[in-house]
Scaffold this motif. Structure first.
Motif, PDB file in Angstrom:
ATOM      1  N   GLN A 143     -51.470 -17.911  -4.019  1.00  0.00           N
ATOM      2  CA  GLN A 143     -52.232 -18.842  -3.187  1.00  0.00           C
ATOM      3  C   GLN A 143     -53.472 -18.140  -2.670  1.00  0.00           C
ATOM      4  OE1 GLN A 143     -50.132 -20.358   0.244  1.00  0.00           O
ATOM      5  NE2 GLN A 143     -51.446 -22.146   0.389  1.00  0.00           N
ATOM      6  N   VAL A 144     -54.518 -18.918  -2.408  1.00  0.00           N
ATOM      7  CA  VAL A 144     -55.741 -18.374  -1.812  1.00  0.00           C
ATOM      8  C   VAL A 144     -56.162 -19.257  -0.649  1.00  0.00           C
ATOM      9  CG1 VAL A 144     -56.558 -17.335  -3.950  1.00  0.00           C
ATOM     10  CG2 VAL A 144     -57.304 -19.627  -3.346  1.00  0.00           C
ATOM     11  N   ARG A 145     -56.888 -18.671   0.296  1.00  0.00           N
ATOM     12  CA  ARG A 145     -57.414 -19.431   1.427  1.00  0.00           C
ATOM     13  C   ARG A 145     -58.724 -18.793   1.848  1.00  0.00           C
ATOM     14  NH1 ARG A 145     -54.303 -22.862   4.919  1.00  0.00           N
ATOM     15  NH2 ARG A 145     -53.474 -23.231   2.880  1.00  0.00           N
ATOM     16  N   LEU A 146     -59.770 -19.594   1.959  1.00  0.00           N
ATOM     17  CA  LEU A 146     -61.032 -19.128   2.534  1.00  0.00           C
ATOM     18  C   LEU A 146     -60.938 -19.278   4.038  1.00  0.00           C
ATOM     19  CD1 LEU A 146     -63.758 -20.577   0.166  1.00  0.00           C
ATOM     20  CD2 LEU A 146     -63.449 -18.181   0.754  1.00  0.00           C
ATOM     21  N   CYS A 147     -61.264 -18.217   4.770  1.00  0.00           N
ATOM     22  CA  CYS A 147     -61.172 -18.219   6.226  1.00  0.00           C
ATOM     23  C   CYS A 147     -62.456 -17.637   6.802  1.00  0.00           C
ATOM     24  CB  CYS A 147     -60.012 -17.346   6.708  1.00  0.00           C
ATOM     25  SG  CYS A 147     -58.388 -17.801   6.079  1.00  0.00           S
ATOM     26  N   ARG A 148     -62.719 -17.954   8.039  1.00  0.00           N
ATOM     27  CA  ARG A 148     -63.837 -17.354   8.774  1.00  0.00           C
ATOM     28  C   ARG A 148     -63.237 -16.334   9.721  1.00  0.00           C
ATOM     29  NH1 ARG A 148     -68.966 -17.272   8.089  1.00  0.00           N
ATOM     30  NH2 ARG A 148     -70.284 -17.059   9.896  1.00  0.00           N
ATOM     31  N   ALA A 149     -63.535 -15.055   9.499  1.00  0.00           N
ATOM     32  CA  ALA A 149     -62.969 -13.978  10.309  1.00  0.00           C
ATOM     33  C   ALA A 149     -64.077 -13.005  10.685  1.00  0.00           C
ATOM     34  CB  ALA A 149     -61.883 -13.244   9.532  1.00  0.00           C
ATOM     35  N   GLY A 150     -64.166 -12.696  11.972  1.00  0.00           N
ATOM     36  CA  GLY A 150     -65.159 -11.728  12.415  1.00  0.00           C
ATOM     37  C   GLY A 150     -66.582 -12.147  12.120  1.00  0.00           C
ATOM     38  N   GLY A 151     -66.846 -13.455  12.130  1.00  0.00           N
ATOM     39  CA  GLY A 151     -68.193 -13.951  11.886  1.00  0.00           C
ATOM     40  C   GLY A 151     -68.580 -14.000  10.418  1.00  0.00           C
ATOM     41  N   ALA A 152     -67.641 -13.736   9.520  1.00  0.00           N
ATOM     42  CA  ALA A 152     -67.935 -13.774   8.086  1.00  0.00           C
ATOM     43  C   ALA A 152     -66.814 -14.495   7.350  1.00  0.00           C
ATOM     44  CB  ALA A 152     -68.073 -12.347   7.542  1.00  0.00           C
ATOM     45  N   THR A 165     -50.381 -12.692  -3.158  1.00  0.00           N
ATOM     46  CA  THR A 165     -50.022 -12.306  -4.518  1.00  0.00           C
ATOM     47  C   THR A 165     -48.537 -11.954  -4.625  1.00  0.00           C
ATOM     48  OG1 THR A 165     -50.328  -9.903  -4.335  1.00  0.00           O
ATOM     49  CG2 THR A 165     -52.315 -11.239  -4.709  1.00  0.00           C
ATOM     50  N   SER A 166     -48.150 -11.575  -5.818  1.00  0.00           N
ATOM     51  CA  SER A 166     -46.775 -11.134  -6.063  1.00  0.00           C
ATOM     52  C   SER A 166     -46.517  -9.757  -5.474  1.00  0.00           C
ATOM     53  CB  SER A 166     -46.496 -11.122  -7.565  1.00  0.00           C
ATOM     54  OG  SER A 166     -47.453 -10.319  -8.236  1.00  0.00           O
ATOM     55  N   ASP A 167     -47.556  -9.073  -5.007  1.00  0.00           N
ATOM     56  CA  ASP A 167     -47.409  -7.740  -4.419  1.00  0.00           C
ATOM     57  C   ASP A 167     -47.705  -7.680  -2.929  1.00  0.00           C
ATOM     58  OD1 ASP A 167     -46.752  -6.654  -6.886  1.00  0.00           O
ATOM     59  OD2 ASP A 167     -48.824  -6.157  -7.352  1.00  0.00           O
ATOM     60  N   GLY A 168     -48.430  -8.653  -2.392  1.00  0.00           N
ATOM     61  CA  GLY A 168     -48.796  -8.608  -0.989  1.00  0.00           C
ATOM     62  C   GLY A 168     -50.002  -9.472  -0.699  1.00  0.00           C
ATOM     63  N   VAL A 169     -50.793  -9.026   0.268  1.00  0.00           N
ATOM     64  CA  VAL A 169     -51.967  -9.767   0.723  1.00  0.00           C
ATOM     65  C   VAL A 169     -53.212  -8.950   0.383  1.00  0.00           C
ATOM     66  CG1 VAL A 169     -53.137 -10.757   2.730  1.00  0.00           C
ATOM     67  CG2 VAL A 169     -50.654 -10.669   2.667  1.00  0.00           C
ATOM     68  N   GLN A 170     -54.219  -9.625  -0.159  1.00  0.00           N
ATOM     69  CA  GLN A 170     -55.505  -8.994  -0.400  1.00  0.00           C
ATOM     70  C   GLN A 170     -56.561  -9.797   0.342  1.00  0.00           C
ATOM     71  OE1 GLN A 170     -56.244  -8.710  -4.602  1.00  0.00           O
ATOM     72  NE2 GLN A 170     -54.328  -7.644  -5.009  1.00  0.00           N
ATOM     73  N   VAL A 171     -57.548  -9.099   0.906  1.00  0.00           N
ATOM     74  CA  VAL A 171     -58.659  -9.753   1.598  1.00  0.00           C
ATOM     75  C   VAL A 171     -59.938  -9.345   0.867  1.00  0.00           C
ATOM     76  CG1 VAL A 171     -59.878 -10.051   3.779  1.00  0.00           C
ATOM     77  CG2 VAL A 171     -57.399  -9.673   3.787  1.00  0.00           C
ATOM     78  N   TRP A 172     -60.707 -10.350   0.455  1.00  0.00           N
ATOM     79  CA  TRP A 172     -61.911 -10.131  -0.344  1.00  0.00           C
ATOM     80  C   TRP A 172     -63.146 -10.676   0.362  1.00  0.00           C
ATOM     81  CZ3 TRP A 172     -61.895  -8.126  -5.433  1.00  0.00           C
ATOM     82  CH2 TRP A 172     -60.633  -7.892  -5.976  1.00  0.00           C
ATOM     83  N   ASP A 173     -64.292 -10.079   0.076  1.00  0.00           N
ATOM     84  CA  ASP A 173     -65.590 -10.644   0.434  1.00  0.00           C
ATOM     85  C   ASP A 173     -65.920 -11.604  -0.701  1.00  0.00           C
ATOM     86  OD1 ASP A 173     -68.394 -11.178   0.359  1.00  0.00           O
ATOM     87  OD2 ASP A 173     -68.747  -9.422   1.632  1.00  0.00           O
ATOM     88  N   PRO A 174     -65.948 -12.930  -0.440  1.00  0.00           N
ATOM     89  CA  PRO A 174     -66.117 -13.883  -1.532  1.00  0.00           C
ATOM     90  C   PRO A 174     -67.533 -13.906  -2.118  1.00  0.00           C
ATOM     91  CG  PRO A 174     -66.081 -15.045   0.554  1.00  0.00           C
ATOM     92  CD  PRO A 174     -65.784 -13.600   0.853  1.00  0.00           C
ATOM     93  N   VAL A 175     -68.511 -13.414  -1.390  1.00  0.00           N
ATOM     94  CA  VAL A 175     -69.889 -13.414  -1.883  1.00  0.00           C
ATOM     95  C   VAL A 175     -70.155 -12.193  -2.763  1.00  0.00           C
ATOM     96  CG1 VAL A 175     -72.316 -13.382  -1.194  1.00  0.00           C
ATOM     97  CG2 VAL A 175     -70.666 -14.756   0.093  1.00  0.00           C
ATOM     98  N   ARG A 176     -69.731 -11.046  -2.297  1.00  0.00           N
ATOM     99  CA  ARG A 176     -69.964  -9.802  -3.048  1.00  0.00           C
ATOM    100  C   ARG A 176     -68.907  -9.545  -4.121  1.00  0.00           C
ATOM    101  NH1 ARG A 176     -71.249  -8.211   2.273  1.00  0.00           N
ATOM    102  NH2 ARG A 176     -73.461  -7.781   2.511  1.00  0.00           N
ATOM    103  N   GLY A 177     -67.748 -10.197  -3.997  1.00  0.00           N
ATOM    104  CA  GLY A 177     -66.683  -9.981  -4.965  1.00  0.00           C
ATOM    105  C   GLY A 177     -66.016  -8.628  -4.818  1.00  0.00           C
TER     106      GLY A 177
END
Length: 160
Positions: free
Chosen positions: A9-18, A25-37
């Protein structure tokens, strides 16, 4: 973006002003910058039932929400296939593991929703931030996000 695990599953969120992309995932949680990839951080979720064979103890993440907590830092809440919940405090772009909750759900978490997600916030004026958790067995719980305690637990009934 590259991910070596199965995405649940994925979710776009607003955190810390960004904006951040939170990936369960099947291994845990990953947090990505969606603009920079670029990946900001990743957290493995402990295996469920460590005494069982490896194929049976995989603990994937499903159900993701970001909730305000009053005077506390906002919280990222994720669910797991073992029915557990994991909470991370969000401090700017840092995600700090806060605590785990187990025992409220006996089936895999199906989804988590909050009264303060954009889709709901425009239609509700909940006095306290709440989030709801549903599991695959029909178990439902509603939580006070500030205190991180359940305020209601129920079971979804079949259609009449």
């Amino acid at each position: 973006m590259q991910c070596q695990a199965t995405v649940m599953q994925v979710r776009l969120c607003r955190a810390g002003g960004a904006d951040v992309l939170v990936v369960g995932t099947s291994d845990g949680v990953q947090v990505w910058d969606p603009v920079r990839g670029t990946r900001i951080t990743a957290y493995p979720i402990p295996y469920a039932n460590a005494g069982t064979p490896p194929a049976d103890r995989r603990n994937y993440v499903r159900g993701i929400t970001l909730v305000p907590r009053g005077s506390e830092l906002p919280a990222l809440v994720v669910g797991t296939s073992s029915g557990g919940l994991h909470v991370f405090e969000v401090d700017g772009q840092r995600f700090l593991y806060l605590q785990a909750f187990s025992g409220h759900h006996r089936a895999p978490i199906a989804d988590i929703a909050s009264t303060h997600e954009p889709a709901f916030a425009a239609h509700t004026l909940a006095p306290a931030p709440l989030f709801a958790v549903a599991d695959e067995g029909g178990g439902l719980s509603v939580w006070d996000a500030g205190a991180l305690v359940p305020v209601a637990e129920m079971r979804a009934a079949g259609l009449v």
